[in-house]
Design a protein around this motif. Structure first.
Motif, PDB file in Angstrom:
ATOM      1  N   PHE A 176       0.860  -1.341   0.048  1.00  0.00           N
ATOM      2  CA  PHE A 176       0.113  -0.062   0.059  1.00  0.00           C
ATOM      3  C   PHE A 176       0.924   1.229   0.122  1.00  0.00           C
ATOM      4  CE2 PHE A 176      -2.580   3.051   2.706  1.00  0.00           C
ATOM      5  CZ  PHE A 176      -3.214   3.448   1.913  1.00  0.00           C
ATOM      6  N   ASN A 177       0.868   1.881  -1.168  1.00  0.00           N
ATOM      7  CA  ASN A 177       1.702   3.067  -1.554  1.00  0.00           C
ATOM      8  C   ASN A 177       0.884   4.523  -1.269  1.00  0.00           C
ATOM      9  OD1 ASN A 177       3.431   5.026  -2.300  1.00  0.00           O
ATOM     10  ND2 ASN A 177       4.024   4.051  -3.532  1.00  0.00           N
ATOM     11  N   LYS A 178       1.035   4.963   0.008  1.00  0.00           N
ATOM     12  CA  LYS A 178       0.197   6.098   0.191  1.00  0.00           C
ATOM     13  C   LYS A 178       0.517   7.405  -0.514  1.00  0.00           C
ATOM     14  CE  LYS A 178      -0.996   5.207   4.892  1.00  0.00           C
ATOM     15  NZ  LYS A 178      -1.109   5.519   6.284  1.00  0.00           N
ATOM     16  N   LYS A 179       2.077   7.387  -0.815  1.00  0.00           N
ATOM     17  CA  LYS A 179       2.656   8.365  -1.734  1.00  0.00           C
ATOM     18  C   LYS A 179       2.078   8.632  -3.234  1.00  0.00           C
ATOM     19  CE  LYS A 179       6.728   8.900   0.813  1.00  0.00           C
ATOM     20  NZ  LYS A 179       8.372   8.769   0.733  1.00  0.00           N
ATOM     21  N   GLU A 180       1.829   7.480  -3.773  1.00  0.00           N
ATOM     22  CA  GLU A 180       1.456   7.349  -5.146  1.00  0.00           C
ATOM     23  C   GLU A 180      -0.015   7.126  -5.314  1.00  0.00           C
ATOM     24  OE1 GLU A 180       3.416   7.847  -7.854  1.00  0.00           O
ATOM     25  OE2 GLU A 180       4.883   8.016  -6.409  1.00  0.00           O
ATOM     26  N   GLN A 181      -0.757   8.290  -4.743  1.00  0.00           N
ATOM     27  CA  GLN A 181      -2.186   8.230  -4.773  1.00  0.00           C
ATOM     28  C   GLN A 181      -2.891   7.196  -4.101  1.00  0.00           C
ATOM     29  OE1 GLN A 181      -4.263  10.080  -7.655  1.00  0.00           O
ATOM     30  NE2 GLN A 181      -2.598  11.122  -8.663  1.00  0.00           N
ATOM     31  N   GLY A 182      -2.280   6.604  -3.351  1.00  0.00           N
ATOM     32  CA  GLY A 182      -3.076   5.492  -2.276  1.00  0.00           C
ATOM     33  C   GLY A 182      -3.027   3.914  -2.978  1.00  0.00           C
ATOM     34  N   SER A 183      -1.971   3.684  -3.849  1.00  0.00           N
ATOM     35  CA  SER A 183      -1.969   2.519  -4.598  1.00  0.00           C
ATOM     36  C   SER A 183      -1.838   1.330  -3.667  1.00  0.00           C
ATOM     37  CB  SER A 183      -0.826   2.351  -5.705  1.00  0.00           C
ATOM     38  OG  SER A 183      -0.714   3.543  -6.703  1.00  0.00           O
ATOM     39  N   VAL A 184      -2.940   0.530  -4.081  1.00  0.00           N
ATOM     40  CA  VAL A 184      -3.171  -0.890  -3.377  1.00  0.00           C
ATOM     41  C   VAL A 184      -2.709  -1.916  -4.336  1.00  0.00           C
ATOM     42  CG1 VAL A 184      -4.627  -2.466  -2.009  1.00  0.00           C
ATOM     43  CG2 VAL A 184      -4.728  -0.028  -1.622  1.00  0.00           C
ATOM     44  N   PHE A 185      -1.790  -2.650  -3.973  1.00  0.00           N
ATOM     45  CA  PHE A 185      -1.375  -3.929  -4.817  1.00  0.00           C
ATOM     46  C   PHE A 185      -1.892  -5.245  -3.903  1.00  0.00           C
ATOM     47  CE2 PHE A 185       1.473  -0.524  -5.357  1.00  0.00           C
ATOM     48  CZ  PHE A 185       1.600  -0.380  -6.890  1.00  0.00           C
TER      49      PHE A 185
END
Length: 75
Positions: free
Chosen positions: A59-68
């Motif tokens: 879960f990348n909060k920096k990149e628009q909240g991307s969830v993988f």
């Protein structure tokens, strides 16, 4: 691989794709930084994915909240 960025409507799209979500080897990339009902969509998406047999691997909060997420092997 399914990639979604539909401005906060990701949970509705996932609900309509439950059969597809059971596919072996499925990978998802979802934008989850939109605000719905005053909260980021990640707060709705992550628990929903986990309840439906997908493992959230990042879960990348920096990149628009991307969830993988990926389909669990045991399903």
């Amino acid at each position: 691989l399914i990639k979604m960025d539909i401005e906060g409507a990701e949970i509705e799209a996932l609900k309509g794709a439950e059969k597809t979500l059971a596919s072996r080897g499925l990978m998802l990339v979802l934008e989850a930084g939109h605000i719905v009902e005053g909260r980021p969509t990640s707060e709705f998406l992550i628990p929903w994915l986990q309840q439906h047999g997908l493992a959230v691997v990042a879960f990348n909060k920096k990149e628009q909240g991307s969830v993988f997420a990926v389909q669990r092997a045991s399903r």
